[in-house]
Scaffold this motif. Structure first.
Motif, PDB file in Angstrom:
ATOM      1  N   ARG A 123       0.773  -1.112   0.072  1.00 27.03           N
ATOM      2  CA  ARG A 123      -0.043  -0.081  -0.144  1.00 27.03           C
ATOM      3  C   ARG A 123       0.920   1.310  -0.087  1.00 27.03           C
ATOM      4  O   ARG A 123       0.730   2.161  -0.870  1.00 27.03           O
ATOM      5  CB  ARG A 123      -1.037  -0.139   1.108  1.00 27.03           C
ATOM      6  N   ASP A 124       1.767   1.262   0.876  1.00 26.13           N
ATOM      7  CA  ASP A 124       2.578   2.350   1.179  1.00 26.13           C
ATOM      8  C   ASP A 124       4.408   1.769   0.775  1.00 26.13           C
ATOM      9  O   ASP A 124       4.690   1.284   1.579  1.00 26.13           O
ATOM     10  CB  ASP A 124       2.638   3.007   2.231  1.00 26.13           C
ATOM     11  N   ALA A 125       4.769   1.996  -0.387  1.00 31.19           N
ATOM     12  CA  ALA A 125       6.063   1.462  -0.719  1.00 31.19           C
ATOM     13  C   ALA A 125       7.121   2.280  -0.827  1.00 31.19           C
ATOM     14  O   ALA A 125       7.112   3.655  -1.304  1.00 31.19           O
ATOM     15  CB  ALA A 125       6.110   0.643  -2.203  1.00 31.19           C
ATOM     16  N   LEU A 140      -2.552  -9.579   3.621  1.00 32.96           N
ATOM     17  CA  LEU A 140      -3.802 -10.002   3.026  1.00 32.96           C
ATOM     18  C   LEU A 140      -3.263 -11.226   2.188  1.00 32.96           C
ATOM     19  O   LEU A 140      -2.866 -10.923   0.889  1.00 32.96           O
ATOM     20  CB  LEU A 140      -4.639  -9.036   2.558  1.00 32.96           C
ATOM     21  N   GLY A 141      -3.495 -12.370   2.423  1.00 34.11           N
ATOM     22  CA  GLY A 141      -3.002 -13.609   1.519  1.00 34.11           C
ATOM     23  C   GLY A 141      -4.181 -14.147   0.901  1.00 34.11           C
ATOM     24  O   GLY A 141      -5.367 -13.712   0.699  1.00 34.11           O
ATOM     25  N   SER A 184     -10.449  -1.129  -0.074  1.00 32.59           N
ATOM     26  CA  SER A 184     -11.011  -0.743   1.076  1.00 32.59           C
ATOM     27  C   SER A 184     -10.414  -0.274   2.196  1.00 32.59           C
ATOM     28  O   SER A 184     -10.980   0.098   3.274  1.00 32.59           O
ATOM     29  CB  SER A 184     -12.538  -1.548   1.319  1.00 32.59           C
ATOM     30  N   GLY A 185      -8.979  -0.570   2.331  1.00 37.49           N
ATOM     31  CA  GLY A 185      -8.289  -0.501   3.520  1.00 37.49           C
ATOM     32  C   GLY A 185      -7.815  -1.462   4.147  1.00 37.49           C
ATOM     33  O   GLY A 185      -7.101  -1.331   5.197  1.00 37.49           O
ATOM     34  N   THR A 186      -7.851  -2.696   3.770  1.00 35.88           N
ATOM     35  CA  THR A 186      -7.621  -3.970   4.610  1.00 35.88           C
ATOM     36  C   THR A 186      -6.333  -4.245   4.207  1.00 35.88           C
ATOM     37  O   THR A 186      -5.953  -4.593   2.872  1.00 35.88           O
ATOM     38  CB  THR A 186      -8.454  -5.105   4.488  1.00 35.88           C
ATOM     39  N   GLY A 187      -5.371  -4.464   5.165  1.00 38.87           N
ATOM     40  CA  GLY A 187      -4.076  -4.964   4.812  1.00 38.87           C
ATOM     41  C   GLY A 187      -3.139  -3.693   4.464  1.00 38.87           C
ATOM     42  O   GLY A 187      -3.400  -2.800   3.869  1.00 38.87           O
ATOM     43  N   ASP A 188      -1.590  -4.297   4.916  1.00 44.73           N
ATOM     44  CA  ASP A 188      -0.627  -3.115   4.443  1.00 44.73           C
ATOM     45  C   ASP A 188       0.100  -3.816   3.001  1.00 44.73           C
ATOM     46  O   ASP A 188       0.525  -2.986   2.221  1.00 44.73           O
ATOM     47  CB  ASP A 188       0.219  -3.139   5.456  1.00 44.73           C
ATOM     48  N   GLY A 206      -1.656   0.908  -4.879  1.00 45.17           N
ATOM     49  CA  GLY A 206      -0.554   0.123  -4.306  1.00 45.17           C
ATOM     50  C   GLY A 206       0.488   0.144  -5.534  1.00 45.17           C
ATOM     51  O   GLY A 206       0.492   0.671  -6.437  1.00 45.17           O
ATOM     52  N   LYS A 207       1.788  -0.568  -5.141  1.00 43.84           N
ATOM     53  CA  LYS A 207       2.866  -0.669  -6.013  1.00 43.84           C
ATOM     54  C   LYS A 207       3.449  -2.255  -5.853  1.00 43.84           C
ATOM     55  O   LYS A 207       3.466  -2.761  -4.706  1.00 43.84           O
ATOM     56  CB  LYS A 207       4.007   0.159  -5.553  1.00 43.84           C
TER      57      LYS A 207
END
Length: 333
Positions: A123-125, A140-141, A184-188, A206-207
Motif C-alpha cells: 500500500r505504501d512502498a 492479505l493472503g 477498501s483499506g484492509t492490509g498493508d 498500491g505498488k
C-alpha cells in the motif's frame, strides 16, 4: 446436341458443388468435442487462449468448449463428476485427490505455466523494498492450501519471516473479494494476480514490490490434467490437445506482448489493451509461460517442497505416479 448436353453439365456441376459443401460440413461435424474447465480466466493462461484464437485446436480436429470453473475445488469436482473432460488447474489439486485414495487418479499431462503468478503489492512502498518490512504488518493472503498461498508462505520463510508469527496473516477472504478488501483499506500488503496488481499501480492504490513467481522458482503451477481413465480411453484426443498447446506455447514465445495481447483480448473484453500488454510482458519476462508441456521431475519436487513446508503433504507422491509426459514428449518430436 450441344443444347441437350448443356443442362446436364450444369446440373452435374451443381450436384458436385452441393456434395463438396456437404463434405465440408461433415468435416466440421467430425471434430471431437473436448470440455475444458479452467480454474479462472486470466492473462496468466495466455497460451490457452492463443490455441483457441489461432484455431490450433481445430487444426488438430478438436472442438474445445472452454468453461471457467472459478476455484480449484470446483474445478476438480467438475472433473471428477464428469462435468468436464480436462481441467486447467494447479498440480497440487491432483495430489490432494491422490492423498484421498482415489481409485481413478488425476494425471498431469501438459503444463501451461511454470511459476507462481502472484505479486506482492504494498500500500505504501518506499524506494527500495526490503522483505523485513513485512514483519509486524497486516498481510492479505490467498486461500489456505491453495498454490498461491503456499508459494507465498514458502517465499516468506525463505526470507526469514514466519507468516504465522511475524505478521498478521488474513486468508479467510474469498479469492474474488481480495482486491476489493485491499482497496477498501484492509492490509498493508496483498498477494495479487494480474491484471489486478497492474490496475492498482495504475490507480495509485498500491505498488508491485516483488514477484512470488520469481521468488519460489519453477513449479508445475498450472497444468492440464484429466482422470487416468479418460486419458486411457482417449489417448488420441489427449495427444491432439497437447499438440495444440505446444504450438500455442511456441507462438507465445516467438511473438511480442503486443501481438499476444491482440490475440487474446477477445477473451478479456473489459481489460484495457495497455494493461494487458504490461501484464503479458511481465509474465514473459519472468518466464511464467512454459516453453513446452513437459512437467519435469525437478519442478515436481519443488512443488512437493512447497507443499511440505506448508504442511499440506501427507506423503511425497512419485513423479511418475501423477505425471504422464508421453503426450508432451511426442508433441515435441
Amino acid at each position: 446436341m450441344k443444347r441437350r448436353i448443356l443442362p446436364f453439365l450444369i446440373a452435374a456441376g451443381l450436384i458436385i458443388a452441393l456434395l463438396a459443401g456437404c463434405g465440408n460440413k461433415s468435416g466440421e461435424d467430425q471434430l471431437v468435442k473436448v470440455r475444458v474447465g479452467e480454474v479462472t480466466r486470466s492473462l496468466f493462461y495466455a497460451p490457452e487462449y492463443v490455441a483457441v484464437a489461432k484455431d490450433l485446436f481445430k487444426a488438430e480436429g478438436l472442438d474445445v468448449e472452454l468453461t471457467t470453473t472459478f476455484g480449484g475445488d470446483k474445478t476438480m469436482t467438475a472433473l471428477l463428476t464428469g462435468g468436464i473432460d480436462i481441467a486447467l488447474v494447479g498440480s497440487e489439486t491432483s495430489i490432494y485427490v491422490y492423498q484421498q485414495g482415489a481409485d481413478d487418479p488425476v494425471i498431469n499431462f501438459a503444463q501451461l505455466t511454470q511459476t507462481d503468478g502472484t505479486f506482492l503489492v504494498a500500500r505504501d512502498a518506499g524506494e527500495e523494498f526490503q522483505w523485513e518490512e513485512l514483519k509486524g504488518s497486516v498481510f492479505l493472503g490467498q486461500r489456505k492450501g491453495g498454490m498461491p498461498q503456499m508459494a507465498g508462505e514458502f517465499t516468506l520463510k525463505g526470507h526469514g519471516i514466519d507468516p504465522q508469527k511475524d505478521l498478521e496473516l488474513i486468508q479467510n477472504i474469498e479469492f474474488a473479494n481480495i482486491p476489493a478488501a485491499f482497496a477498501s483499506g484492509t492490509g498493508d500488503y496483498v498477494q495479487l494476480f494480474e491484471p489486478q496488481a497492474s490496475i492498482f499501480e495504475q490507480e495509485g492504490k498500491g505498488k508491485v514490490v516483488a514477484s512470488f513467481g520469481v521468488e519460489s522458482g519453477h513449479l508445475p503451477y498450472t497444468v492440464f490434467m484429466s482422470k487416468g481413465s479418460y486419458i486411457a480411453e482417449n489417448g488420441e484426443t489427449t495427444q491432439k490437445f497437447t499438440n495444440a498447446i505446444y504450438k500455442a506455447q511456441q507462438w507465445v514465445a516467438e511473438h511480442s506482448a503486443e501481438e499476444i495481447a491482440d490475440a487474446v483480448l477477445p477473451f478479456f473484453k473489459d481489460t484495457d489493451r495497455d494493461i494487458a500488454i504490461k501484464v503479458i510482458d511481465r509474465y514473459k519476462q519472468q518466464g511464467s509461460y512454459a516453453l513446452n508441456p513437459i512437467v519435469d521431475e525437478e519442478e515436481w519436487n519443488n512443488l512437493l517442497d512447497v507443499m511440505t513446508e506448508a504442511g499440506e503433504l501427507a506423503a511425497r507422491p512419485a513423479h511418475d505416479a501423477l505425471v504422464n509426459n508421453s503426450f508432451a514428449e511426442h508433441a515435441l518430436d
